[in-house]
Design an enzyme around this catalytic site. Structure first.
Site, PDB file in Angstrom:
ATOM      1  N   GLU A  27      45.192 -25.287 -18.035  1.00 44.37           N
ATOM      2  CA  GLU A  27      45.412 -25.456 -16.844  1.00 44.37           C
ATOM      3  C   GLU A  27      46.382 -26.774 -16.958  1.00 44.37           C
ATOM      4  O   GLU A  27      46.079 -27.769 -17.572  1.00 44.37           O
ATOM      5  CB  GLU A  27      44.447 -25.822 -15.593  1.00 44.37           C
ATOM      6  CG  GLU A  27      44.870 -26.120 -14.522  1.00 44.37           C
ATOM      7  CD  GLU A  27      43.561 -26.302 -13.477  1.00 44.37           C
ATOM      8  OE1 GLU A  27      43.888 -26.453 -12.269  1.00 44.37           O
ATOM      9  OE2 GLU A  27      42.572 -26.147 -13.783  1.00 44.37           O
ATOM     10  N   ASN A  72      42.251 -24.600 -10.447  1.00 44.60           N
ATOM     11  CA  ASN A  72      42.581 -25.024  -9.001  1.00 44.60           C
ATOM     12  C   ASN A  72      44.177 -24.996  -8.880  1.00 44.60           C
ATOM     13  O   ASN A  72      44.558 -24.663  -7.615  1.00 44.60           O
ATOM     14  CB  ASN A  72      41.834 -26.363  -8.653  1.00 44.60           C
ATOM     15  CG  ASN A  72      40.640 -26.356  -8.784  1.00 44.60           C
ATOM     16  OD1 ASN A  72      39.740 -25.453  -8.634  1.00 44.60           O
ATOM     17  ND2 ASN A  72      39.733 -27.803  -8.777  1.00 44.60           N
ATOM     18  N   ASN A 172      40.882 -18.230  -8.186  1.00 46.22           N
ATOM     19  CA  ASN A 172      39.979 -19.177  -8.903  1.00 46.22           C
ATOM     20  C   ASN A 172      39.238 -20.106  -7.634  1.00 46.22           C
ATOM     21  O   ASN A 172      39.580 -20.692  -6.934  1.00 46.22           O
ATOM     22  CB  ASN A 172      41.132 -19.955  -9.306  1.00 46.22           C
ATOM     23  CG  ASN A 172      40.372 -21.064 -10.318  1.00 46.22           C
ATOM     24  OD1 ASN A 172      39.885 -20.944 -11.119  1.00 46.22           O
ATOM     25  ND2 ASN A 172      40.156 -22.503  -9.778  1.00 46.22           N
ATOM     26  N   GLU A 173      37.873 -19.661  -7.962  1.00 55.95           N
ATOM     27  CA  GLU A 173      36.865 -20.492  -7.367  1.00 55.95           C
ATOM     28  C   GLU A 173      37.398 -20.516  -5.654  1.00 55.95           C
ATOM     29  O   GLU A 173      37.208 -21.554  -5.149  1.00 55.95           O
ATOM     30  CB  GLU A 173      36.873 -21.999  -7.788  1.00 55.95           C
ATOM     31  CG  GLU A 173      36.605 -22.187  -9.083  1.00 55.95           C
ATOM     32  CD  GLU A 173      36.372 -23.603  -9.812  1.00 55.95           C
ATOM     33  OE1 GLU A 173      36.788 -24.547  -8.942  1.00 55.95           O
ATOM     34  OE2 GLU A 173      35.901 -23.813 -10.841  1.00 55.95           O
ATOM     35  N   TYR A 245      30.219 -26.573 -14.425  1.00 59.80           N
ATOM     36  CA  TYR A 245      30.359 -27.692 -15.302  1.00 59.80           C
ATOM     37  C   TYR A 245      28.936 -28.595 -15.199  1.00 59.80           C
ATOM     38  O   TYR A 245      28.868 -29.040 -13.981  1.00 59.80           O
ATOM     39  CB  TYR A 245      31.534 -28.558 -14.779  1.00 59.80           C
ATOM     40  CG  TYR A 245      32.696 -27.946 -14.989  1.00 59.80           C
ATOM     41  CD1 TYR A 245      33.223 -28.047 -16.392  1.00 59.80           C
ATOM     42  CD2 TYR A 245      33.456 -27.058 -14.132  1.00 59.80           C
ATOM     43  CE1 TYR A 245      34.655 -27.409 -16.681  1.00 59.80           C
ATOM     44  CE2 TYR A 245      34.594 -26.427 -14.437  1.00 59.80           C
ATOM     45  CZ  TYR A 245      35.274 -26.603 -15.592  1.00 59.80           C
ATOM     46  OH  TYR A 245      36.443 -26.054 -16.014  1.00 59.80           O
ATOM     47  N   GLU A 293      35.009 -20.629 -17.181  1.00 60.95           N
ATOM     48  CA  GLU A 293      35.085 -21.964 -17.194  1.00 60.95           C
ATOM     49  C   GLU A 293      33.892 -22.582 -17.382  1.00 60.95           C
ATOM     50  O   GLU A 293      32.925 -22.265 -16.537  1.00 60.95           O
ATOM     51  CB  GLU A 293      35.623 -22.677 -15.893  1.00 60.95           C
ATOM     52  CG  GLU A 293      37.294 -22.299 -15.768  1.00 60.95           C
ATOM     53  CD  GLU A 293      37.880 -23.556 -14.628  1.00 60.95           C
ATOM     54  OE1 GLU A 293      37.371 -24.307 -14.430  1.00 60.95           O
ATOM     55  OE2 GLU A 293      38.622 -22.714 -13.867  1.00 60.95           O
TER      56      GLU A 293
END
Length: 534
Positions: A27, A72, A172-173, A245, A293
């Site tokens: 990213e 993001n 994404n998310e 994470y 991720e």
């Protein structure tokens, strides 16, 4: 000395290991792209401006797959602004990371980079600010052979052949309150949107695979958000995407290295959701997981704004609302800005990342894709001038080489255990207590065609070496080939370009095998690979 027994038998088969389990993630944050993989003034720069020293290092690693270009960042990016002549491309604000995006490295450049490093591209589509038509045009531009506006535009831009993109990430998310264009408050709507876009992707390319953006906000609305959204698109997507994470309180090594328990719970809950929906929908289709991720770090105690459910103060929980100068950073490809990835906690980080991969190996019947966030820039490290191998490189590399395409075998471990304490660093960073966690963590891969067995072991004990009795009598006729170990007496030191071998694997020549049992000493906080061959 404390002792542990590990039993390995060929009948404890799980499934075949997909090579994409050892993928990475990219990213454009900070100098990861501009100044990192791209610097036209670097001594090794190629015709595009990509650094060949990084390309060569990635090729040496033999990276099997790469998910890109975000993150993001993707939720505010218009891919159409990044194609064609560079001088005509639009310079935009990136609201995810408060950067200026010059679009010098754009859609075609990212795909060209994956070709030059020899990895499979896995592309993330913007479902935050872009619509279905944009997604359809993106896939048409990328995959259609020619004869249409978008495919001919690709050819006009110097790329006559379709790109080999098979896997498409649909957003994404998108459940996250931090995401641009978040669908946090409408999971059913996002599931329907995902379903419709997945249809379009597959109708353009009938060989495509699609990935649903599953829950990443684990403390606010997991698993109900994921259940509501996935039900709408279950029959049109192939994978659910998981992100996590893991942060532990500073200095809490036990919680830091208990990352596998946290990930195991997350994976098992997600599998339960998928199997429940499979039953509810009465479909034979089984859903698989892309854990694309992940990372680990130590975190400082912050303000806990809410419990595992409940109201939150967005002005405090969104970092974007924090007091700051209204400045967007433009990263100069010729001036690399150092990131958080340095020499601190390298050995612990290597063990944590290895632990995640071992967890994946124990779940390869459902986890098919993995993308280490720090695979490129942490394990395979670089700054503005040089490339080197941090400690995390070695277990990542060894499993990539030794485990891919083999059969994962479930080991049984019985030995010393440890407990962890619950913590809540922030409202979104919380973890329950765990009891009786095995200090020895293991995963096993049987390469049947090579008549080879690889046993991967971590000793997570902070103070104790552990003697391991490895029962491999089920693998009749196999002999000990080697015991590779990696550890350091000084947990504060780490590799750098100037000192690239402070932490590296060595051979333990004291390990012995007799009557189908391997006796090995696993040093405290160490990584170990024991190989057997027939």
């Amino acid at each position: 000395m404390k002792k542990a027994k590990v039993t390995v038998h060929p009948d404890y088969r799980i499934s075949q290991v997909d090579k994409r389990l050892f993928g990475a993630f990219l990213e454009p944050i900070g100098s990861w792209v501009y100044g990192g993989i791209y610097n036209p003034k670097h001594p090794t720069a190629d015709d595009i401006g990509f650094r060949r020293d990084i390309i060569d290092a990635v090729r040496e690693f033999d990276l099997p797959a790469l998910r890109f270009p975000g993150g993001n960042w993707i939720s505010g990016w218009d891919w159409k602004d990044s194609i064609g002549p560079v001088e005509n491309r639009k310079v935009n604000l990136d609201l995810a990371w408060f950067q200026i995006e010059p679009n010098i490295v754009g859609h075609d450049e990212y795909l060209e980079w994956t070709k030059r490093v020899g990895t499979e591209p896995m592309y993330t589509i913007n479902l935050g600010t872009e619509d279905m038509k944009s997604a359809a045009h993106l896939v048409e531009y990328t995959r259609h052979s020619g004869g249409t506006y978008w495919s001919e535009l690709r050819r006009k831009n110097g790329h006559p052949n379709p790109y080999p993109v098979k896997t498409w990430y649909l957003g994404n998310e998108m459940d996250g309150h931090w995401q641009i264009g978040s669908w946090e408050k409408d999971p059913v709507g996002f599931g329907i949107r995902t379903h419709e876009i997945s249809k379009v992707v597959k109708w353009i390319d009938n060989k495509a695979e699609t990935v649903f953006a599953g829950t990443s906000d684990h403390n606010r609305h997991f698993p109900e958000w994921e259940m509501a959204a996935l039900e709408q698109c279950y029959e049109s997507v192939d994978y659910i995407s998981l992100h996590h994470y893991h942060s532990a309180p500073e200095g809490d090594i036990a919680n830091y290295l208990n990352i596998s328990s946290v990930f195991e719970d997350y994976i098992n809950t997600s599998i339960s959701i998928c199997d429940y929906l499979q039953t509810k929908l009465r479909t034979p289709k089984k859903m698989y997981i892309s854990f694309d991720e992940y990372g680990a770090n130590f975190g400082k105690q912050g303000e806990v704004l809410f419990g595992r459910r409940g109201w939150q103060d967005v002005s405090k929980s969104y970092f974007q609302f924090a007091s700051r100068d209204n400045v967007f950073t433009k990263y100069d490809p010729e001036n690399f800005v150092e990131s958080q990835y340095g020499t601190n906690h390298q050995m612990l980080n290597a063990l944590a990342m290895a632990s995640v991969l071992l967890t994946f190996l124990r779940h390869v019947d459902r986890v098919k894709i993995g993308c280490m966030t720090g695979g490129i820039r942490n394990a395979l490290a670089f700054n503005g001038e040089h490339v080197w191998k941090n400690a995390a490189y070695y277990p990542f590399y060894q499993m990539n080489k030794m485990a891919r395409d083999g059969i994962s075998i479930l080991p049984v471990v019985n030995g010393p255990t440890f407990n962890t304490e619950q913590f809540a660093l922030t409202g979104s960073n919380q973890c329950p207590a765990y009891e009786n966690v095995q200090a020895i963590e293991a995963a096993v891969v049987h390469q049947e065609e090579k008549d080879e067995v690889c046993i991967f072991l971590i000793n997570r004990a902070v103070e104790d070496d552990i003697e391991i009795s490895l029962d491999v009598r089920g693998f009749e006729g196999y002999k000990l080939t080697e015991h590779i170990e990696m550890y350091t007496e000084d947990m504060k030191r780490g590799n750098s370009f100037e000192h690239p071998e402070l932490i590296k694997p060595t051979n333990n020549v004291d390990t012995k095998m007799e009557n189908g049992r391997v006796i090995a000493i696993a040093k405290k906080l160490s990584w170990n690979v024991i190989r057997l061959k027939k």
